[in-house]
Design a protein around this motif. Structure first.
Motif, PDB file in Angstrom:
ATOM      1  N   PRO A 120     -24.669  35.245  50.264  1.00 19.55           N
ATOM      2  CA  PRO A 120     -24.551  33.953  50.953  1.00 19.55           C
ATOM      3  C   PRO A 120     -24.297  32.783  50.011  1.00 19.55           C
ATOM      4  O   PRO A 120     -23.673  31.799  50.397  1.00 19.55           O
ATOM      5  CB  PRO A 120     -25.909  33.802  51.660  1.00 19.55           C
ATOM      6  CG  PRO A 120     -26.448  35.191  51.769  1.00 19.55           C
ATOM      7  CD  PRO A 120     -25.932  35.939  50.579  1.00 19.55           C
ATOM      8  N   TRP A 121     -24.762  32.902  48.795  1.00 17.77           N
ATOM      9  CA  TRP A 121     -24.608  31.822  47.818  1.00 17.77           C
ATOM     10  C   TRP A 121     -23.149  31.429  47.636  1.00 17.77           C
ATOM     11  O   TRP A 121     -22.826  30.256  47.408  1.00 17.77           O
ATOM     12  CB  TRP A 121     -25.207  32.283  46.488  1.00 17.77           C
ATOM     13  CG  TRP A 121     -25.040  31.317  45.365  1.00 17.77           C
ATOM     14  CD1 TRP A 121     -25.839  30.253  45.052  1.00 17.77           C
ATOM     15  CD2 TRP A 121     -23.978  31.315  44.378  1.00 17.77           C
ATOM     16  NE1 TRP A 121     -25.351  29.599  43.955  1.00 17.77           N
ATOM     17  CE2 TRP A 121     -24.214  30.220  43.519  1.00 17.77           C
ATOM     18  CE3 TRP A 121     -22.873  32.129  44.157  1.00 17.77           C
ATOM     19  CZ2 TRP A 121     -23.377  29.938  42.450  1.00 17.77           C
ATOM     20  CZ3 TRP A 121     -22.034  31.836  43.095  1.00 17.77           C
ATOM     21  CH2 TRP A 121     -22.292  30.762  42.252  1.00 17.77           C
ATOM     22  N   LEU A 122     -22.242  32.402  47.751  1.00 19.00           N
ATOM     23  CA  LEU A 122     -20.823  32.124  47.564  1.00 19.00           C
ATOM     24  C   LEU A 122     -20.288  31.162  48.624  1.00 19.00           C
ATOM     25  O   LEU A 122     -19.362  30.391  48.370  1.00 19.00           O
ATOM     26  CB  LEU A 122     -20.017  33.427  47.594  1.00 19.00           C
ATOM     27  CG  LEU A 122     -20.283  34.416  46.461  1.00 19.00           C
ATOM     28  CD1 LEU A 122     -19.574  35.735  46.712  1.00 19.00           C
ATOM     29  CD2 LEU A 122     -19.852  33.824  45.120  1.00 19.00           C
ATOM     30  N   VAL A 123     -20.867  31.200  49.798  1.00 20.98           N
ATOM     31  CA  VAL A 123     -20.465  30.294  50.880  1.00 20.98           C
ATOM     32  C   VAL A 123     -21.248  28.989  50.814  1.00 20.98           C
ATOM     33  O   VAL A 123     -20.686  27.898  51.011  1.00 20.98           O
ATOM     34  CB  VAL A 123     -20.676  30.959  52.253  1.00 20.98           C
ATOM     35  CG1 VAL A 123     -20.424  29.967  53.391  1.00 20.98           C
ATOM     36  CG2 VAL A 123     -19.774  32.174  52.402  1.00 20.98           C
ATOM     37  N   GLU A 124     -22.523  29.078  50.513  1.00 25.08           N
ATOM     38  CA  GLU A 124     -23.421  27.933  50.659  1.00 25.08           C
ATOM     39  C   GLU A 124     -23.542  27.068  49.411  1.00 25.08           C
ATOM     40  O   GLU A 124     -24.067  25.952  49.477  1.00 25.08           O
ATOM     41  CB  GLU A 124     -24.812  28.432  51.070  1.00 25.08           C
ATOM     42  CG  GLU A 124     -24.808  29.144  52.423  1.00 25.08           C
ATOM     43  CD  GLU A 124     -26.135  29.804  52.739  1.00 25.08           C
ATOM     44  OE1 GLU A 124     -26.951  29.948  51.808  1.00 25.08           O
ATOM     45  OE2 GLU A 124     -26.334  30.180  53.906  1.00 25.08           O
ATOM     46  N   PHE A 125     -23.052  27.548  48.268  1.00 28.25           N
ATOM     47  CA  PHE A 125     -23.238  26.805  47.022  1.00 28.25           C
ATOM     48  C   PHE A 125     -22.616  25.414  47.081  1.00 28.25           C
ATOM     49  O   PHE A 125     -23.273  24.407  46.794  1.00 28.25           O
ATOM     50  CB  PHE A 125     -22.660  27.588  45.839  1.00 28.25           C
ATOM     51  CG  PHE A 125     -22.593  26.792  44.570  1.00 28.25           C
ATOM     52  CD1 PHE A 125     -23.757  26.468  43.876  1.00 28.25           C
ATOM     53  CD2 PHE A 125     -21.375  26.337  44.064  1.00 28.25           C
ATOM     54  CE1 PHE A 125     -23.711  25.720  42.710  1.00 28.25           C
ATOM     55  CE2 PHE A 125     -21.317  25.595  42.906  1.00 28.25           C
ATOM     56  CZ  PHE A 125     -22.491  25.284  42.216  1.00 28.25           C
ATOM     57  N   VAL A 126     -21.335  25.327  47.451  1.00 32.65           N
ATOM     58  CA  VAL A 126     -20.657  24.025  47.448  1.00 32.65           C
ATOM     59  C   VAL A 126     -21.227  23.082  48.519  1.00 32.65           C
ATOM     60  O   VAL A 126     -21.497  21.915  48.221  1.00 32.65           O
ATOM     61  CB  VAL A 126     -19.130  24.209  47.625  1.00 32.65           C
ATOM     62  CG1 VAL A 126     -18.434  22.840  47.646  1.00 32.65           C
ATOM     63  CG2 VAL A 126     -18.567  25.049  46.488  1.00 32.65           C
ATOM     64  N   LEU A 149     -16.337  22.739  53.154  1.00 34.01           N
ATOM     65  CA  LEU A 149     -16.839  23.045  51.811  1.00 34.01           C
ATOM     66  C   LEU A 149     -17.240  24.510  51.686  1.00 34.01           C
ATOM     67  O   LEU A 149     -17.068  25.124  50.636  1.00 34.01           O
ATOM     68  CB  LEU A 149     -18.039  22.151  51.480  1.00 34.01           C
ATOM     69  CG  LEU A 149     -17.723  20.667  51.276  1.00 34.01           C
ATOM     70  CD1 LEU A 149     -19.010  19.874  51.074  1.00 34.01           C
ATOM     71  CD2 LEU A 149     -16.804  20.463  50.074  1.00 34.01           C
ATOM     72  N   GLY A 150     -17.750  25.074  52.779  1.00 36.45           N
ATOM     73  CA  GLY A 150     -18.133  26.485  52.753  1.00 36.45           C
ATOM     74  C   GLY A 150     -16.948  27.408  52.547  1.00 36.45           C
ATOM     75  O   GLY A 150     -17.107  28.531  52.045  1.00 36.45           O
TER      76      GLY A 150
END
Length: 429
Positions: free
Chosen positions: A417-423, A174-175
């Protein structure tokens, strides 16, 4: 510190003289144990190799590979090209955009960059040349778009990174969703700019009805990512079971799309190919596990961490240093062993500056994967070269704008980091 330095010198010296990476790691491990840790018997090396690959989660890799091979025997790929044409074919430079979008679709089936280069390149490079694109440009866009295959789930490298960082495969899958989409969009932006500057041709506009038909016919191919991620996120199956289901899906859907069973000779060759690739991957994985253990007992992670923190304790600069290392090392070291070598070195350092394991793993895979499409040893480069008949040097110049765009995406996901961790957070909190 002295042992760590000598260990690194031996390893990189072997790499420099052309010793294959797996054998370089194996030789370095034996030499280190024999001369610097004689109290440890060398019989532990084969034991560590077996122990490293004796992991249930690694069964994902051969089954994802086999699913991709089985689906490759069907008209699926033609249908994916038509899907991509329905989405971006009407834009100037349409075949270039289709090449990139097909790689994004195909990434959801194989999870391997080299398979993407081989499958997409064998069809798209001749088609682009016939339509008036230069062979250099057609090869470059095929090679660099293949990198998306190890970012968008399922991804073999994400499975290895999950093993190395003690993370969840589903979380890393997902990341990679948002970074993979951003990588595709960045490449599309370069492709569109190229199309306008070079005056590349565009396909005839499709009616909305034809687009709907193309998308409908492409649904069977897009069913594998749905099975994989839907089953994992729904808690119905584990990643390994999802990989098995993808093979069953390919076995059922393949003959339906083809209208008949593939010849047994073709099936046999596909199985042999998967086994050959798997043996190389597992041998490299096992020796990398040993190398990582040797690094640990030699104190390499502590030595490197102490050296970096003695220079700066600024999180921005430390992150920049890790990114530069990924990009440089990726140019001469395959991502699979690089992940296992650098995880024990950089993961504690990343944790010390507040980088989560998920963010660290996805950024590392992205950075190292760039080396698949950059000289001198990028495996996708040589596949593209073999298909197009060009030397790597002949199309390297056309790779540069796309590579710069990918580095831009790497920097973006590293510092946001939000771009990786959001999903992952959306599904797992």
């Amino acid at each position: 510190m002295l042992t760590a330095t000598i260990l690194l010198i031996i390893f990189f010296s072997l790499m420099f003289i052309g010793v294959p990476i797996a054998y370089a790691m194996l030789i370095t491990s034996f030499v280190t144990l024999k001369f610097f840790n004689p109290e440890i018997p060398t019989i532990i090396v084969p034991q560590r190799i077996f122990g490293g690959i004796n992991n249930y989660i690694l069964l994902c890799i051969p089954f994802f590979m086999l699913a991709g091979e089985l689906m490759g025997m069907t008209p699926l790929f033609d249908r994916l090209i038509k899907c991509a044409n329905a989405v971006v074919g009407h834009i100037r430079g349409g075949l270039s955009h289709i090449n990139i979008v097909v790689s994004m679709f195909f990434a959801g089936i194989t999870g391997a960059a080299t398979a993407d280069t081989s499958a997409v390149g064998s069809m798209m490079i001749p088609a682009m040349v016939k339509q008036g694109y230069s062979r250099r440009y057609a090869t470059a866009v095929t090679v660099v778009s293949s990198v998306i295959g190890v970012i968008i789930p399922p991804s073999g490298l994400m499975i290895i990174a999950a093993l190395a960082t003690a993370n969840s495969v589903a979380v890393l899958f997902l990341g990679g969703v948002v970074p993979g989409i951003l990588a595709g969009l960045a490449q599309l932006a370069i492709s569109i700019a190229y199309g306008r500057i070079k005056g590349f041709p565009k396909a005839e506009p499709m009616s909305w009805r034809d687009r709907g038909v193309a998308l409908w016919l492409g649904l069977p191919g897009l069913g594998i990512p749905v099975i994989i991620m839907g089953g994992i996120l729904g808690g119905v199956v584990t990643p390994t079971e999802a990989a098995n289901l993808s093979v069953i899906y390919a076995i059922i859907v393949g003959p339906i799309l083809l209208g008949r069973m593939p010849p047994m000779g073709v099936l046999y060759k596909s199985l042999i190919l998967v086994c050959a690739r798997l043996s190389a991957i597992m041998f490299c994985l096992g020796t990398a596990m040993v190398m990582g253990w040797i690094f640990a007992i030699a104190g390499v992670p502590d030595a490197v961490g102490a050296w970096i923190t003695s220079i700066t304790d600024n999180a921005v600069l430390i992150t920049a240093g890790m990114l530069v290392t990924y990009v440089i090392v990726g140019t001469f070291l395959d991502p699979l062993p690089a992940i296992l070598i650098f995880t024990p070195i950089f993961q504690p350092l990343a944790e010390s500056i507040g980088i989560s394991d998920t963010h660290f793993a996805v950024t590392m895979v992205f950075g190292l994967a760039l080396g698949l499409a950059t000289p001198p040893v990028g495996s996708c480069l040589f596949i593209g070269s073999a298909i197009s008949g060009l030397s790597v040097e002949q199309f390297t110049k056309d790779l540069i704008p796309f590579s710069i765009a990918m580095v831009g995406v790497l920097i973006l996901i590293a510092y946001v980091p939000w771009l990786v961790e959001f999903v992952p957070n959306l599904f797992f909190g």
